[in-house]
Scaffold this active site. Structure first.
Site, PDB file in Angstrom:
ATOM      1  N   GLU A  82      -8.979 -12.121   9.174  1.00 44.78           N
ATOM      2  CA  GLU A  82      -9.581 -10.813   8.890  1.00 44.78           C
ATOM      3  C   GLU A  82     -10.230 -10.846   7.503  1.00 44.78           C
ATOM      4  OE1 GLU A  82      -6.749  -7.606   8.613  1.00 44.78           O
ATOM      5  OE2 GLU A  82      -8.286  -6.085   8.919  1.00 44.78           O
ATOM      6  N   HIS A 111     -14.952  -5.631   9.855  1.00 43.02           N
ATOM      7  CA  HIS A 111     -14.697  -4.299  10.415  1.00 43.02           C
ATOM      8  C   HIS A 111     -16.003  -3.553  10.641  1.00 43.02           C
ATOM      9  CE1 HIS A 111     -10.345  -3.654   8.794  1.00 43.02           C
ATOM     10  NE2 HIS A 111     -10.539  -4.894   9.164  1.00 43.02           N
ATOM     11  N   ARG A 124      -0.204 -11.560  12.950  1.00 43.21           N
ATOM     12  CA  ARG A 124      -1.035 -10.743  12.058  1.00 43.21           C
ATOM     13  C   ARG A 124      -0.511 -10.629  10.625  1.00 43.21           C
ATOM     14  NH1 ARG A 124      -5.170  -9.350  10.999  1.00 43.21           N
ATOM     15  NH2 ARG A 124      -5.128  -7.098  10.940  1.00 43.21           N
ATOM     16  N   ARG A 158     -14.420  -6.428  14.504  1.00 40.48           N
ATOM     17  CA  ARG A 158     -13.465  -5.422  14.975  1.00 40.48           C
ATOM     18  C   ARG A 158     -14.218  -4.135  15.194  1.00 40.48           C
ATOM     19  NH1 ARG A 158      -8.437  -2.551  11.685  1.00 40.48           N
ATOM     20  NH2 ARG A 158     -10.057  -1.051  11.152  1.00 40.48           N
ATOM     21  N   HIS A 186      -3.583 -10.999   8.245  1.00 40.68           N
ATOM     22  CA  HIS A 186      -3.999  -9.682   7.761  1.00 40.68           C
ATOM     23  C   HIS A 186      -4.810  -9.854   6.470  1.00 40.68           C
ATOM     24  CE1 HIS A 186      -2.415  -5.372   6.729  1.00 40.68           C
ATOM     25  NE2 HIS A 186      -3.496  -5.317   7.465  1.00 40.68           N
ATOM     26  N   GLU A 245      -5.011  -5.326  18.958  1.00 36.95           N
ATOM     27  CA  GLU A 245      -4.033  -5.427  17.870  1.00 36.95           C
ATOM     28  C   GLU A 245      -3.132  -4.194  17.827  1.00 36.95           C
ATOM     29  OE1 GLU A 245      -5.976  -5.573  14.083  1.00 36.95           O
ATOM     30  OE2 GLU A 245      -4.140  -5.079  13.008  1.00 36.95           O
ATOM     31  N   TYR A 247      -8.075   7.400  11.600  1.00 36.89           N
ATOM     32  CA  TYR A 247      -7.776   6.260  10.753  1.00 36.89           C
ATOM     33  C   TYR A 247      -8.645   5.055  11.113  1.00 36.89           C
ATOM     34  CZ  TYR A 247      -5.072   3.025   8.024  1.00 36.89           C
ATOM     35  OH  TYR A 247      -4.696   2.102   7.092  1.00 36.89           O
ATOM     36  N   ASP A 290      -6.054  -3.945   0.906  1.00 31.73           N
ATOM     37  CA  ASP A 290      -4.789  -3.786   0.186  1.00 31.73           C
ATOM     38  C   ASP A 290      -4.025  -5.102   0.058  1.00 31.73           C
ATOM     39  OD1 ASP A 290      -4.705  -2.363   2.983  1.00 31.73           O
ATOM     40  OD2 ASP A 290      -2.676  -3.129   2.722  1.00 31.73           O
ATOM     41  N   ASN A 330       0.818  -1.215   0.000  1.00 34.09           N
ATOM     42  CA  ASN A 330       0.000   0.000   0.000  1.00 34.09           C
ATOM     43  C   ASN A 330       0.856   1.270   0.000  1.00 34.09           C
ATOM     44  OD1 ASN A 330      -2.463   1.235  -0.023  1.00 34.09           O
ATOM     45  ND2 ASN A 330      -3.032   0.704   2.083  1.00 34.09           N
ATOM     46  N   ASP A 373      -8.206  -2.518  17.023  1.00 31.11           N
ATOM     47  CA  ASP A 373      -6.891  -2.240  16.436  1.00 31.11           C
ATOM     48  C   ASP A 373      -6.387  -0.897  16.974  1.00 31.11           C
ATOM     49  OD1 ASP A 373      -4.682  -1.935  14.822  1.00 31.11           O
ATOM     50  OD2 ASP A 373      -5.719  -2.482  12.966  1.00 31.11           O
ATOM     51  N   TRP A 420       0.877   6.007  13.656  1.00 37.82           N
ATOM     52  CA  TRP A 420      -0.573   6.018  13.431  1.00 37.82           C
ATOM     53  C   TRP A 420      -1.089   4.632  13.591  1.00 37.82           C
ATOM     54  CZ3 TRP A 420      -1.970   2.891   9.456  1.00 37.82           C
ATOM     55  CH2 TRP A 420      -0.987   2.619   8.488  1.00 37.82           C
ATOM     56  N   GLU A 428       1.218  -7.071  11.222  1.00 41.39           N
ATOM     57  CA  GLU A 428       0.842  -6.790   9.825  1.00 41.39           C
ATOM     58  C   GLU A 428       1.942  -6.045   9.072  1.00 41.39           C
ATOM     59  OE1 GLU A 428      -2.847  -4.598  10.583  1.00 41.39           O
ATOM     60  OE2 GLU A 428      -1.900  -2.813   9.775  1.00 41.39           O
ATOM     61  N   HIS A 482      -3.535   0.406  16.009  1.00 39.02           N
ATOM     62  CA  HIS A 482      -2.774   1.032  14.918  1.00 39.02           C
ATOM     63  C   HIS A 482      -1.432   1.606  15.386  1.00 39.02           C
ATOM     64  CE1 HIS A 482      -5.710   0.315  11.866  1.00 39.02           C
ATOM     65  NE2 HIS A 482      -6.651   0.955  12.516  1.00 39.02           N
TER      66      HIS A 482
HETATM   67  O1  KDG Z   1      -2.104  -0.698   4.380  1.00 37.32           O
HETATM   68  C1  KDG Z   1      -2.439  -0.547   5.704  1.00 37.32           C
HETATM   69  C2  KDG Z   1      -3.694  -1.324   6.026  1.00 37.32           C
HETATM   70  O2  KDG Z   1      -3.618  -2.612   5.529  1.00 37.32           O
HETATM   71  C3  KDG Z   1      -3.902  -1.434   7.506  1.00 37.32           C
HETATM   72  O3  KDG Z   1      -3.890  -0.210   8.094  1.00 37.32           O
HETATM   73  C4  KDG Z   1      -5.189  -2.139   7.818  1.00 37.32           C
HETATM   74  O4  KDG Z   1      -4.637  -2.062  10.139  1.00 37.32           O
HETATM   75  C5  KDG Z   1      -5.196  -2.611   9.230  1.00 37.32           C
HETATM   76  C6  KDG Z   1      -5.899  -3.861   9.490  1.00 37.32           C
HETATM   77  O5  KDG Z   1      -5.812  -4.315  10.624  1.00 37.32           O
HETATM   78  O6  KDG Z   1      -6.502  -4.397   8.571  1.00 37.32           O
HETATM   79 MG    MG Z   2      -4.271  -3.475  11.751  1.00 30.69          MG
END
Ligand code: KDG
Ligand code: MG
Length: 416
Positions: free
Chosen positions: A353, A122, A297, A147, A326, A250, A159, A330, A37, A224, A416, A276, A226
């Site tokens: 996921e 999600h 992940r 999630r 994951h 996560e 985000y 993307d 991504n 998550d 982030w 991830e 992040h």
């Molecule tokens: O490219 C970044 C995303 O794949 C990511 O931010 C998605 O955190 C994510 C998730 O848990 O799917």
């Molecule tokens: Mg994630």
């Protein structure tokens, strides 16, 4: 028989994907996902300029040897660009091997260890009410794991949070097509978001409480972080949400700091998931041997394909750690299928996921995996079970798109 051709296809049906097509001398085609991504063209160049010329004429069935060759021979090991390129080759070779055998790929990986894969989806909302509406939509569809992400009072867009229209699919694409900055020639800039960890920590326990109150104790709830917290902040959050029995927390801290999770573990029994952004088994060494996580992940796409992720899961299995691969949008449908075949075969599967691709993306990638009653299955089509329609792909040119930048209120750049 040998590898005759490698073609790299970059297409953008709503978002960018990098797909590798390997054709053998007897005309079998294998597909691999190398999507990274925001850095798609780096992988495309790595494959086109550095990998493809070295693979023509090689035996397509030497999958492990090719993996080791691509991993070791360049001298520069690991890293997201390299390992996404390795992943694309690895998936395409496994696809070819399974097509030659006339079997769905999971049968070459040891066969099915289970009848299906529990998915998590999600749900999000700018407010708790909207979040609960989104959760209700998924519960109605039979999903058993969700999630939950919500807006934070005082912050704007954050985000991973998006208000879907009632009943509509969660079609949130975190990588935005960047605005130009007004300069000449125009420079592209990722969008910017404001973050405040203290406000988030104050709010999140009430989100868990509200969702539990509405849906009861059985629904599996995931969250998550992040990568946004320091170790002590993450410990505080893990402890605060413990009464709501989360399935996992996560990415509570930045993944590259493996020992950070020792502190979180000291304070809480909330299960932890991370990885991830990892791309090799070495990224997990401390986390796995010290049992600092409960779920892996990674995806096949970013961790060196089926061969790379299988290594990680074998290592994790010795310590009783399970998969939570994951599966965002993307990861292309090709990578998603690879995740599903591997997940069906391994003993230590945990959860998968599932972020469905848009209808436009699914016109380019023809899939045979399915979701039913919250359970995923890769299907019985020989190979990975995903074919890219090259004509449809050609209609969607690459458009630069980047993940947003996260800043604190004082303007400093934050995880982030
Ligand atoms: O490219 C970044 C995303 O794949 C990511 O931010 C998605 O955190 C994510 C998730 O848990 O799917
Ligand atoms: Mg994630």
């Amino acid at each position: 028989m040998s590898i005759q051709r490698l073609d790299v296809i970059v297409t953008s049906p709503g978002r960018n994907f990098v797909t590798l097509k390997i054709t053998t001398s007897d005309g079998i085609v294998g597909w691999g996902d190398g999507t990274l991504n925001g850095r798609e063209l780096a992988v495309a160049s790595y494959l086109r300029d550095h990998v493809a010329p070295t693979l023509v004429g090689r035996n397509e069935s030497a999958i492990e040897q090719t993996w080791q060759y691509l991993y070791r021979s360049p001298y520069w090991r690991r890293g997201p660009v390299t390992m996404a390129a390795v992943a694309a080759v690895d998936m395409a070779l496994w696809d070819i091997a399974a097509k030659k055998a006339g079997e769905p790929l999971y049968k070459l990986l040891g066969g099915a260890s289970r009848t299906g894969l529990m998915a998590y989806v999600h749900a999000s909302g700018s407010t708790i009410e909207r979040l609960n509406d989104a959760v209700a939509g998924y519960v109605d569809q039979g999903f058993q794991a969700v999630r939950i992400q919500s807006g934070v009072p005082g912050l704007g867009q954050i985000y991973g949070v998006h208000d879907a229209a009632p009943g509509a699919a969660y079609e949130y694409e975190p990588a935005g097509r960047p605005a130009t900055d007004g300069s000449e020639p125009a420079a592209l800039r990722p969008t910017e978001e404001t973050w405040d960890t203290a406000a988030y920590l104050r709010h999140l326990p009430s989100v868990f409480a509200a969702v539990r109150e509405q849906f009861g104790g059985e629904l599996r709830l995931l969250h998550d972080g992040h990568h946004r917290m320091s170790p002590i902040e993450a410990a505080k959050l893990a402890k605060a949400i413990e009464p709501y029995d989360p399935f996992w927390l996560e990415d509570c801290t930045p993944g590259e700091d493996q020992s950070a999770l020792r502190l979180v573990r000291q304070h809480s029994v909330t299960p932890l998931a991370i990885g991830e952004v990892f791309n090799s088994v070495h990224d997990y060494q401390t986390l796995i041997t010290e049992r600092l996580i409960d779920y892996v992940r990674s995806s096949t796409t970013h961790a060196g394909g089926i061969t790379g992720l299988r290594q990680i899961m074998t290592f994790a299995g010795i310590y009783g750690i399970r998969s939570g691969f994951h599966g965002p949008t993307d990861v292309s449908p090709v990578g998603m299928a690879a995740n599903l075949h591997l997940g069906l075969a391994i003993h230590n599967f945990g959860i998968q996921e599932y972020m469905p691709h848009s209808a436009t993306a699914l016109e380019v990638f023809r899939t045979s995996y399915s979701v039913d009653g919250g359970m995923l299955h890769p299907g019985e089509t020989p190979g990975l079970g995903v074919e890219l329609d090259e004509q449809a792909a050609a209609a969607h040119e690459y458009v630069p798109a980047y993940l947003p930048v996260n800043r604190l209120r004082d303007g400093s750049v934050h995880d982030w």
